[in-house]
Design an enzyme around this catalytic site. Structure first.
Site, short mmCIF file in Angstrom:
data_model
loop_
_atom_site.label_atom_id
_atom_site.label_comp_id
_atom_site.label_asym_id
_atom_site.label_seq_id
_atom_site.Cartn_x
_atom_site.Cartn_y
_atom_site.Cartn_z
N HIS A 24 0.83 -1.20 0.00
CA HIS A 24 0.00 0.00 0.00
C HIS A 24 0.86 1.25 0.00
O HIS A 24 0.55 2.24 -0.68
CB HIS A 24 -0.93 0.00 1.22
N CYS A 25 1.96 1.21 0.74
CA CYS A 25 2.83 2.39 0.87
C CYS A 25 3.49 2.79 -0.45
O CYS A 25 3.80 3.97 -0.66
CB CYS A 25 3.94 2.12 1.89
N ILE A 26 3.72 1.84 -1.34
CA ILE A 26 4.47 2.13 -2.56
C ILE A 26 3.57 2.35 -3.77
O ILE A 26 4.05 2.49 -4.89
CB ILE A 26 5.51 1.03 -2.87
#
Length: 345
Positions: A333-335
């Site tokens: 999700h972060c990337i």
């Protein structure tokens, strides 16, 4: 219609940030380049390629790449993934990228918050602070620029007016010194086209992002939130998880619906590589027809997969080993950052 992004707010044009489960036009990522984050940059890039190619099976994907990395990124990614060549400092598209917005007239826009690398944790972030507007320009979207220092990983939205965020993040003095909680909340609502903020305590012990909400919970559908939990009282974040669940319990969303909480374990007990290693299964991405989620080589992998399959019976669940991404303190999700499909009503 000409969109005035200087004197007007997104809500003046009916813009809102859609939920992640709504249809996507594409996903955006940023190519790994900051060597102090990735001890084995080549291995991290290989894991990014795995994630990008898995997403591409479901929807188009654009990778933002620094000019000096264009050739190697093209060779590794293949021709099926588009590139946007622009200077970048780091590789967390969720946080440095824009929050895409749509309205019922079929228009696309986005809010570009101010980015300071998680409270100036990493020096040199001017390129990443500018990348949100560049992505929006490339997508043909109007840009609503905000002085709020914030990151996309710090919010969850249901697309129907509700925002969930954490106190340890955007209220941290390293983000918005001098801002009151009410002022931060007002700007979140304004820039996301929302009407209610639910505040969770967050995680003061997570010092990479100061407790991003996408490491604690994930919106699954209207009225339903997936929350991280552990049944091991020796887990270092046992009390933190319990406090966030307690704060979420009994909440109602912007439409007055009670929030239903579903639980998922983290990968506690997996082999930790470094002190920032991300063990969160809910740091996953919902894509068109699928969910891309991590695996860590432990029995909890199958339990986590079963949770997602039960929540998304009509979507394909894809699990990837991402140790060389998790080592940097984040997950899938972060990337990534989704660009919603514009569907005129």
């Amino acid at each position: 219609m000409t969109i005035d992004t200087i004197n007007k707010s997104p809500a003046d044009y009916g813009f809102r940030m859609p939920a992640e489960w709504e249809p996507h036009e594409r996903t955006w990522m940023m190519w790994p380049c900051r060597t102090i984050v990735w001890p084995d940059l080549a291995a991290t890039r290989r894991d990014y390629v795995k994630v990008a190619q898995a997403i591409r099976e479901f929807e188009p994907l654009t990778m933002v790449v620094s000019p000096e990395d264009e050739s190697i990124a093209r060779n590794m990614l293949g021709s099926d993934i588009e590139l946007l060549v622009a200077p970048i400092d780091d590789s967390w598209a969720r946080d440095a990228g824009p929050n895409f917005l749509v309205n019922d007239q079929g228009q696309l826009a986005g809010s570009a918050w101010t980015f300071n690398a998680w409270g100036e944790t990493y020096p040199t972030f001017e390129n990443d602070n500018a990348i949100g507007e560049k992505i929006l320009a490339s997508a043909g979207a109007a840009a609503f620029v905000s002085d709020l220092i914030a990151e996309g990983g710090g919010v969850l939205v249901d697309g129907e007016g509700t925002v969930i965020t954490s106190e340890t993040c955007f209220l941290n003095p390293n983000r918005n010194p001098g801002w009151t909680k009410g002022e931060v909340e007002k700007e979140l609502l304004r820039t996301l086209g929302a009407s209610k903020v639910i505040w969770l305590p967050g995680n003061a012990d997570e010092d990479e992002t100061n407790g991003h909400i996408d490491g604690l919970a994930q919106y699954i559908r209207p009225g339903v939130v997936l929350a991280e939990i552990t049944y091991d009282i020796e887990h270092p974040w046992y009390d933190i998880m319990q406090e966030n669940i307690k704060a979420l319990s009994g909440q109602t969303d912007a439409k007055g619906r009670p929030i239903d909480i579903v639980y998922i374990e983290d990968a506690n007990g997996c082999e930790m590589i470094g002190d920032k290693f991300c063990t969160s299964y809910l740091n996953s991405l919902i894509v068109n027809g699928g969910v891309i989620m991590p695996k860590y080589g432990v029995p909890a992998d199958e339990r986590a997969r079963a949770v997602y399959q039960g929540l998304f019976p009509d979507r394909k669940i894809v699990q990837l080993s991402i140790n060389n991404i998790a080592i940097g303190g984040g997950g899938i999700h972060c990337i990534t950052q989704q660009q919603p499909k514009v569907i005129p009503v």
